[in-house]
Design a protein around this motif. Structure first.
Motif, PDB file in Angstrom:
ATOM      1  N   VAL A  31      85.203 113.408  70.229  1.00  0.00           N
ATOM      2  CA  VAL A  31      84.305 114.552  70.398  1.00  0.00           C
ATOM      3  C   VAL A  31      84.530 115.126  71.786  1.00  0.00           C
ATOM      4  CG1 VAL A  31      81.881 115.208  70.656  1.00  0.00           C
ATOM      5  CG2 VAL A  31      82.563 113.713  68.792  1.00  0.00           C
ATOM      6  N   SER A  32      84.468 116.454  71.887  1.00  0.00           N
ATOM      7  CA  SER A  32      84.536 117.109  73.191  1.00  0.00           C
ATOM      8  C   SER A  32      83.206 117.794  73.444  1.00  0.00           C
ATOM      9  CB  SER A  32      85.677 118.130  73.231  1.00  0.00           C
ATOM     10  OG  SER A  32      85.444 119.172  72.306  1.00  0.00           O
ATOM     11  N   ALA A  33      82.785 117.771  74.697  1.00  0.00           N
ATOM     12  CA  ALA A  33      81.523 118.420  75.054  1.00  0.00           C
ATOM     13  C   ALA A  33      81.504 118.671  76.552  1.00  0.00           C
ATOM     14  CB  ALA A  33      80.327 117.553  74.652  1.00  0.00           C
ATOM     15  N   ALA A  34      80.856 119.754  76.951  1.00  0.00           N
ATOM     16  CA  ALA A  34      80.668 120.066  78.365  1.00  0.00           C
ATOM     17  C   ALA A  34      79.188 120.305  78.604  1.00  0.00           C
ATOM     18  CB  ALA A  34      81.482 121.304  78.753  1.00  0.00           C
ATOM     19  N   ARG A  35      78.773 120.227  79.875  1.00  0.00           N
ATOM     20  CA  ARG A  35      77.359 120.393  80.196  1.00  0.00           C
ATOM     21  C   ARG A  35      76.843 121.740  79.681  1.00  0.00           C
ATOM     22  NH1 ARG A  35      74.052 117.792  83.607  1.00  0.00           N
ATOM     23  NH2 ARG A  35      75.827 116.605  84.425  1.00  0.00           N
ATOM     24  N   GLY A  36      75.738 121.703  78.957  1.00  0.00           N
ATOM     25  CA  GLY A  36      75.127 122.918  78.447  1.00  0.00           C
ATOM     26  C   GLY A  36      75.745 123.441  77.173  1.00  0.00           C
ATOM     27  N   ARG A  37      76.743 122.743  76.630  1.00  0.00           N
ATOM     28  CA  ARG A  37      77.406 123.185  75.407  1.00  0.00           C
ATOM     29  C   ARG A  37      77.234 122.147  74.309  1.00  0.00           C
ATOM     30  NH1 ARG A  37      83.239 125.641  77.455  1.00  0.00           N
ATOM     31  NH2 ARG A  37      82.391 127.214  78.874  1.00  0.00           N
ATOM     32  N   ARG A  38      77.203 122.647  73.083  1.00  0.00           N
ATOM     33  CA  ARG A  38      77.056 121.768  71.936  1.00  0.00           C
ATOM     34  C   ARG A  38      78.315 120.931  71.730  1.00  0.00           C
ATOM     35  NH1 ARG A  38      74.481 123.550  66.248  1.00  0.00           N
ATOM     36  NH2 ARG A  38      74.943 121.706  65.034  1.00  0.00           N
ATOM     37  N   PRO A  39      78.169 119.640  71.385  1.00  0.00           N
ATOM     38  CA  PRO A  39      79.352 118.816  71.114  1.00  0.00           C
ATOM     39  C   PRO A  39      80.176 119.389  69.973  1.00  0.00           C
ATOM     40  CG  PRO A  39      77.367 117.464  71.280  1.00  0.00           C
ATOM     41  CD  PRO A  39      76.913 118.893  71.238  1.00  0.00           C
ATOM     42  N   GLN A  40      81.486 119.213  70.065  1.00  0.00           N
ATOM     43  CA  GLN A  40      82.410 119.666  69.031  1.00  0.00           C
ATOM     44  C   GLN A  40      83.418 118.564  68.753  1.00  0.00           C
ATOM     45  OE1 GLN A  40      84.075 123.190  70.848  1.00  0.00           O
ATOM     46  NE2 GLN A  40      82.620 124.520  69.805  1.00  0.00           N
ATOM     47  N   LEU A  41      83.983 118.604  67.531  1.00  0.00           N
ATOM     48  CA  LEU A  41      85.066 117.676  67.235  1.00  0.00           C
ATOM     49  C   LEU A  41      86.254 118.002  68.123  1.00  0.00           C
ATOM     50  CD1 LEU A  41      85.096 117.406  63.340  1.00  0.00           C
ATOM     51  CD2 LEU A  41      84.044 115.878  64.990  1.00  0.00           C
ATOM     52  N   ALA A  42      86.831 116.995  68.739  1.00  0.00           N
ATOM     53  CA  ALA A  42      88.005 117.209  69.576  1.00  0.00           C
ATOM     54  C   ALA A  42      89.166 117.667  68.702  1.00  0.00           C
ATOM     55  CB  ALA A  42      88.372 115.929  70.309  1.00  0.00           C
ATOM     56  N   PRO A  43      89.924 118.679  69.135  1.00  0.00           N
ATOM     57  CA  PRO A  43      91.052 119.141  68.322  1.00  0.00           C
ATOM     58  C   PRO A  43      92.085 118.040  68.158  1.00  0.00           C
ATOM     59  CG  PRO A  43      91.137 120.095  70.524  1.00  0.00           C
ATOM     60  CD  PRO A  43      89.811 119.408  70.407  1.00  0.00           C
ATOM     61  N   VAL A  44      92.668 117.987  66.984  1.00  0.00           N
ATOM     62  CA  VAL A  44      93.721 117.009  66.709  1.00  0.00           C
ATOM     63  C   VAL A  44      95.047 117.577  67.187  1.00  0.00           C
ATOM     64  CG1 VAL A  44      94.957 115.739  64.923  1.00  0.00           C
ATOM     65  CG2 VAL A  44      92.481 116.085  64.732  1.00  0.00           C
ATOM     66  N   GLU A  45      95.748 116.851  68.019  1.00  0.00           N
ATOM     67  CA  GLU A  45      97.065 117.289  68.472  1.00  0.00           C
ATOM     68  C   GLU A  45      98.140 116.609  67.648  1.00  0.00           C
ATOM     69  OE1 GLU A  45      97.121 118.723  73.064  1.00  0.00           O
ATOM     70  OE2 GLU A  45      97.571 116.635  72.643  1.00  0.00           O
ATOM     71  N   VAL A  46      99.114 117.387  67.241  1.00  0.00           N
ATOM     72  CA  VAL A  46     100.308 116.853  66.600  1.00  0.00           C
ATOM     73  C   VAL A  46     101.359 116.740  67.685  1.00  0.00           C
ATOM     74  CG1 VAL A  46     102.094 117.262  64.885  1.00  0.00           C
ATOM     75  CG2 VAL A  46      99.714 117.854  64.384  1.00  0.00           C
ATOM     76  N   GLU A  47     101.811 115.529  67.938  1.00  0.00           N
ATOM     77  CA  GLU A  47     102.700 115.276  69.056  1.00  0.00           C
ATOM     78  C   GLU A  47     104.116 115.019  68.555  1.00  0.00           C
ATOM     79  OE1 GLU A  47     102.996 112.205  72.857  1.00  0.00           O
ATOM     80  OE2 GLU A  47     101.162 112.346  71.668  1.00  0.00           O
ATOM     81  N   GLN A  48     105.066 115.748  69.116  1.00  0.00           N
ATOM     82  CA  GLN A  48     106.464 115.609  68.718  1.00  0.00           C
ATOM     83  C   GLN A  48     107.310 115.210  69.912  1.00  0.00           C
ATOM     84  OE1 GLN A  48     108.150 118.674  66.147  1.00  0.00           O
ATOM     85  NE2 GLN A  48     110.051 118.618  67.321  1.00  0.00           N
ATOM     86  N   GLN A  49     108.217 114.285  69.696  1.00  0.00           N
ATOM     87  CA  GLN A  49     109.101 113.808  70.749  1.00  0.00           C
ATOM     88  C   GLN A  49     110.259 114.781  70.951  1.00  0.00           C
ATOM     89  OE1 GLN A  49     108.479 111.003  72.493  1.00  0.00           O
ATOM     90  NE2 GLN A  49     110.288 111.162  73.791  1.00  0.00           N
ATOM     91  N   LEU A  50     110.526 115.111  72.202  1.00  0.00           N
ATOM     92  CA  LEU A  50     111.684 115.943  72.505  1.00  0.00           C
ATOM     93  C   LEU A  50     112.979 115.159  72.292  1.00  0.00           C
ATOM     94  CD1 LEU A  50     110.564 117.726  75.802  1.00  0.00           C
ATOM     95  CD2 LEU A  50     110.941 118.804  73.587  1.00  0.00           C
ATOM     96  N   GLY A  51     114.053 115.891  72.032  1.00  0.00           N
ATOM     97  CA  GLY A  51     115.351 115.263  71.917  1.00  0.00           C
ATOM     98  C   GLY A  51     115.628 114.646  70.571  1.00  0.00           C
TER      99      GLY A  51
END
Length: 229
Positions: free
Chosen positions: A48-68
């Motif tokens: 979960v991601s959240a900042a002061r004064g803001r409603r909590p949100q689901l953290a974005p899912v990152e798709v990670e790819q290896q270079l090379g």
């Protein structure tokens, strides 16, 4: 409370929205400090991601790819626990002088063109455009690309395996149709993955993939002993 929230998150209950502090206090009949501690733990876990004064949100899912590596987006997404599906927008034989020149072919050479909207975990991730020489890839016209990899189908149907290539990744401005397909605002970050894949040293695949910058990352590993610092 924390265990129950983890279970609900794992079950996909909060796909579109995550309840705020007050709603959680009411649901679990606990104090606000207990809710804040649970949210702090979920933030530390990257759920979960959240900042002061803001409603909590689901953290974005990152798709990670290896270079090379000559990576398949299908395999990359699935390896990270997400279901990869595609909406095939175009699959046809056409002539494209620019794409043919990129593959070192005559401008009038028939090419197989595949355009897909790629989804990861049910959410838009990328818009993928691929050009291949039609003479060696005609069997791909019968493939169902909604739930498979292009490279797997190339191997299975055409007995073609790519052996190398070059890839460039850069930031780009999104166009109106791309924003609409990917569900993004006008100021959203986009990456363009521009790939030319080779077969025994000759260009065989031209590919341009526009990827959501909030869901995609590239990584590189290195050994400092191999560099002059």
């Amino acid at each position: 409370m924390l265990t129950d929230l983890r279970e609900r998150l794992a079950a996909g209950e909060f796909v579109r929205d995550f309840p705020g502090e007050i709603a959680l206090v009411q649901q679990y009949a606990v104090s606000r400090s207990t809710v804040r501690e649970a949210l702090r733990r979920l933030r530390a876990e990257g759920v979960v991601s959240a900042a002061r004064g803001r409603r909590p949100q689901l953290a974005p899912v990152e798709v990670e790819q290896q270079l090379g590596a000559l990576a398949s987006l299908f395999a990359t997404v699935e390896a990270q626990g997400l279901v990869q599906r595609s909406t095939v927008r175009v699959l046809e034989i056409r002539a494209d002088g620019t794409a043919a020149a990129r593959l070192e072919l005559e401008e009038s050479t028939p090419l197989l063109y595949l355009e897909r909207l790629r989804l990861a975990g049910g959410e838009p991730l990328a818009l993928d455009r691929v050009w291949l020489p039609a003479a060696q890839t005609m069997p791909l016209l019968d493939a169902d690309f909604s739930r498979t990899s292009l490279y797997a189908e190339l191997d299975l149907r055409c007995d073609v395996r790519l052996t190398g290539g070059r890839e460039q990744i850069r930031a780009v401005q999104s166009r109106g149709n791309e924003r609409a397909l990917l569900g993004l605002p006008a100021d959203a970050a986009l990456l363009l993955v521009d790939r030319t894949s080779t077969r025994y040293g000759r260009p065989f695949e031209g590919r341009q993939t526009v990827v959501r910058g909030d869901r995609y990352a590239v990584t590189a590993t290195y050994d400092t002993q191999t560099y002059q610092l």
